[in-house]
Design a protein around this motif. Sequence first.
Motif, short mmCIF file in Angstrom:
data_model
loop_
_atom_site.label_atom_id
_atom_site.label_comp_id
_atom_site.label_asym_id
_atom_site.label_seq_id
_atom_site.Cartn_x
_atom_site.Cartn_y
_atom_site.Cartn_z
N ILE A 242 38.21 27.63 10.50
CA ILE A 242 39.46 28.06 11.13
C ILE A 242 39.59 27.30 12.44
O ILE A 242 38.73 27.43 13.33
CB ILE A 242 39.47 29.58 11.35
N THR A 243 40.64 26.52 12.54
CA THR A 243 40.79 25.62 13.69
C THR A 243 41.78 26.14 14.73
O THR A 243 41.84 25.60 15.84
CB THR A 243 41.25 24.24 13.21
N VAL A 244 42.56 27.16 14.39
CA VAL A 244 43.54 27.68 15.35
C VAL A 244 42.82 28.50 16.40
O VAL A 244 41.71 29.01 16.17
CB VAL A 244 44.62 28.53 14.65
N PRO A 245 43.40 28.68 17.59
CA PRO A 245 42.78 29.55 18.60
C PRO A 245 42.58 30.95 18.03
O PRO A 245 43.47 31.49 17.36
CB PRO A 245 43.81 29.54 19.73
N ALA A 246 41.41 31.54 18.32
CA ALA A 246 41.08 32.82 17.71
C ALA A 246 40.30 33.71 18.67
O ALA A 246 39.46 33.23 19.45
CB ALA A 246 40.26 32.60 16.44
N VAL A 247 40.58 35.00 18.58
CA VAL A 247 39.78 36.03 19.24
C VAL A 247 39.29 36.96 18.15
O VAL A 247 40.08 37.47 17.34
CB VAL A 247 40.60 36.82 20.28
N PRO A 286 42.25 48.72 15.46
CA PRO A 286 43.55 48.81 16.15
C PRO A 286 43.99 50.24 16.43
O PRO A 286 44.66 50.50 17.43
CB PRO A 286 44.51 48.12 15.18
N ARG A 287 43.63 51.15 15.55
CA ARG A 287 44.00 52.56 15.75
C ARG A 287 43.06 53.25 16.72
O ARG A 287 43.47 54.07 17.53
CB ARG A 287 43.98 53.30 14.41
N GLU A 288 41.79 52.91 16.65
CA GLU A 288 40.79 53.58 17.48
C GLU A 288 40.75 53.03 18.91
O GLU A 288 40.42 53.75 19.84
CB GLU A 288 39.41 53.44 16.83
N ALA A 289 41.08 51.76 19.06
CA ALA A 289 41.02 51.11 20.38
C ALA A 289 42.22 50.18 20.53
O ALA A 289 42.08 48.95 20.58
CB ALA A 289 39.72 50.34 20.55
N PRO A 290 43.43 50.74 20.61
CA PRO A 290 44.62 49.89 20.61
C PRO A 290 44.74 48.95 21.80
O PRO A 290 45.19 47.81 21.65
CB PRO A 290 45.78 50.90 20.58
N LEU A 291 44.34 49.39 22.98
CA LEU A 291 44.50 48.51 24.15
C LEU A 291 43.62 47.26 24.06
O LEU A 291 44.10 46.15 24.34
CB LEU A 291 44.23 49.29 25.43
N PRO A 292 42.33 47.36 23.68
CA PRO A 292 41.56 46.13 23.48
C PRO A 292 42.15 45.21 22.40
O PRO A 292 42.06 43.98 22.51
CB PRO A 292 40.17 46.64 23.08
N PHE A 293 42.77 45.82 21.38
CA PHE A 293 43.37 44.99 20.34
C PHE A 293 44.59 44.26 20.88
O PHE A 293 44.77 43.06 20.62
CB PHE A 293 43.75 45.86 19.14
N VAL A 294 45.43 44.96 21.64
CA VAL A 294 46.58 44.33 22.27
C VAL A 294 46.13 43.22 23.22
O VAL A 294 46.69 42.12 23.23
CB VAL A 294 47.44 45.37 23.02
N ASP A 295 45.09 43.50 24.02
CA ASP A 295 44.58 42.49 24.94
C ASP A 295 44.08 41.26 24.20
O ASP A 295 44.22 40.13 24.68
CB ASP A 295 43.46 43.08 25.80
N ALA A 296 43.48 41.47 23.03
CA ALA A 296 42.99 40.34 22.24
C ALA A 296 44.15 39.47 21.76
O ALA A 296 44.03 38.23 21.74
CB ALA A 296 42.18 40.84 21.05
N ARG A 298 47.08 39.14 23.28
CA ARG A 298 47.56 38.42 24.46
C ARG A 298 46.64 37.24 24.79
O ARG A 298 47.10 36.15 25.12
CB ARG A 298 47.66 39.37 25.65
N ARG A 299 45.34 37.47 24.69
CA ARG A 299 44.40 36.40 24.99
C ARG A 299 44.48 35.28 23.96
O ARG A 299 44.42 34.09 24.32
CB ARG A 299 42.98 36.96 25.06
N ALA A 300 44.66 35.63 22.70
CA ALA A 300 44.80 34.60 21.66
C ALA A 300 46.04 33.75 21.93
O ALA A 300 46.02 32.53 21.77
CB ALA A 300 44.88 35.25 20.28
N ALA A 301 47.12 34.40 22.36
CA ALA A 301 48.33 33.66 22.70
C ALA A 301 48.08 32.71 23.86
O ALA A 301 48.54 31.56 23.86
CB ALA A 301 49.46 34.64 23.04
N GLU A 302 47.33 33.18 24.85
CA GLU A 302 47.00 32.32 25.99
C GLU A 302 46.14 31.13 25.57
O GLU A 302 46.33 30.00 26.06
CB GLU A 302 46.30 33.14 27.07
N LEU A 303 45.19 31.38 24.67
CA LEU A 303 44.36 30.27 24.18
C LEU A 303 45.20 29.23 23.46
O LEU A 303 44.84 28.04 23.42
CB LEU A 303 43.28 30.81 23.23
N ALA A 304 46.33 29.69 22.90
CA ALA A 304 47.24 28.77 22.21
C ALA A 304 48.20 28.09 23.17
O ALA A 304 49.06 27.31 22.73
CB ALA A 304 48.02 29.51 21.14
N GLY A 305 48.08 28.40 24.45
CA GLY A 305 48.90 27.74 25.44
C GLY A 305 50.21 28.42 25.76
O GLY A 305 51.07 27.84 26.44
#
Length: 314
Positions: A242-247, A286-296, A298-305
Motif C-alpha cells: 500500500i503506497t498511499v499515505p496511511a494511519v 470507531p464506535r468505542e473510540a470515535p475521537l482517536p478514529f477521527v484524529d487518525a 485528519r492525520r491521514a489527510a495531512e500526510l496526503a498534503g
Amino acid sequence: MSELRRLRPIRHIETPHLDIAYFEAGPEGGVPVLLLHGFPYDIHSYADVAPSLADAGFRVIVPYLRGYGETRFIDTATARTGQQAALGQDVIELMDALEIPRAILAGYDWGGRAACVAAAVRPDRVIALVSVNGYLIQDIGASMQPLSPHLEAGFWYFFYFLTERGRLGLTENRRGIADVIWRRNSPDWDFAAAELDRAAPAFENPDFVDVVLHSYRHRLNRVAGAPEYARLEARLAELPAITVPAVTLDGLADGNFPARDATTAGVHFAGPHEHRRVPHAGHNLPREAPLPFVDAIRRAAELAGLTLLRRPLA
C-alpha cells in the motif's frame, strides 16, 4: 437517538452489481471520506465519527456493505460472494457511481479490508487510508497455517461457518451470534442491549447469510471465488504494498488482534505511514473510540498534503 439522524436521509445508488444504501453528511464540496463497517456490525459504528467529520468539513459517505441493511444485488443471478476482491471492487464502483475521483478510505474488519484492497490496487483513486488492525489483505494461500490457541479460539466462527450447522445457526441466530462476537472482540466495551438492537436489522438482509458464509469459506480456501474477480484475487495473492499515505490503529483491548508496534504494523505499507495504539478500544474501534478514529483520518489527510482548516466538534 443515534447521531446518524443528523445525516441526510438514506440514499440509494446503483453500481454494476449493487443497489447500495448509504448515508451522507457534510458539504458536497468537502474532501470525500468513505467509512466502511465490518462483520457483524453496521453503519452505526460511525454514529459519532460521521457527524464529527461532517462538522470538520469532510464529505462523509457511510455505505451498507454487500449483504447488509438495504443494500441489494441488482441481478438475482449474481453470485453472493463475500470475497475480499468483491468488497474492494465495490468501493471503487461506489466511487464511480458517485462521481468521486479520489477519496479517503477508512474502516475496520471487513470495511478495513475493502479499504486496503482498494488502496493497494487503485492508489490513483485513494487520497489516504485509515485501517484498524493494519494491513488486512488476506494471504489465502497461507490460510491453513495455525495461530496460537488463544487466537484460534477467538475465530471459532470461521470454522463454524464452514459447516451446514453454521449456515443454519447463522440463519436462525443472527443477533445472538453477533452478541457473542461483539463481547469477545471488545471485552472492555460495556455496550447496552439497545446498541446491538439498532445494528441487528442490518443482518436481516436476504443475502446476509450467503455473503457471510462465502466470505469465511473463501478466506480459508474452501470455496472458489466468483470468476469476475479472479484476476483481482490473483493480484491480491501477491500481497501488494500500500503506497498511499496511511494511519493504522490497534485497540489495546481488542479481543482478537493483539496490538503491535509501529515496525510490525508497518509491514506492506510503502508510503507515509503512522501507527497508533488506542487504550481501552476493542475491535469496533470507531464506535468505542470515535475521537482517536477521527484524529487518525485528519492525520491521514495531512500526510496526503491536505490542509484542513476546520476542527471537528468534540
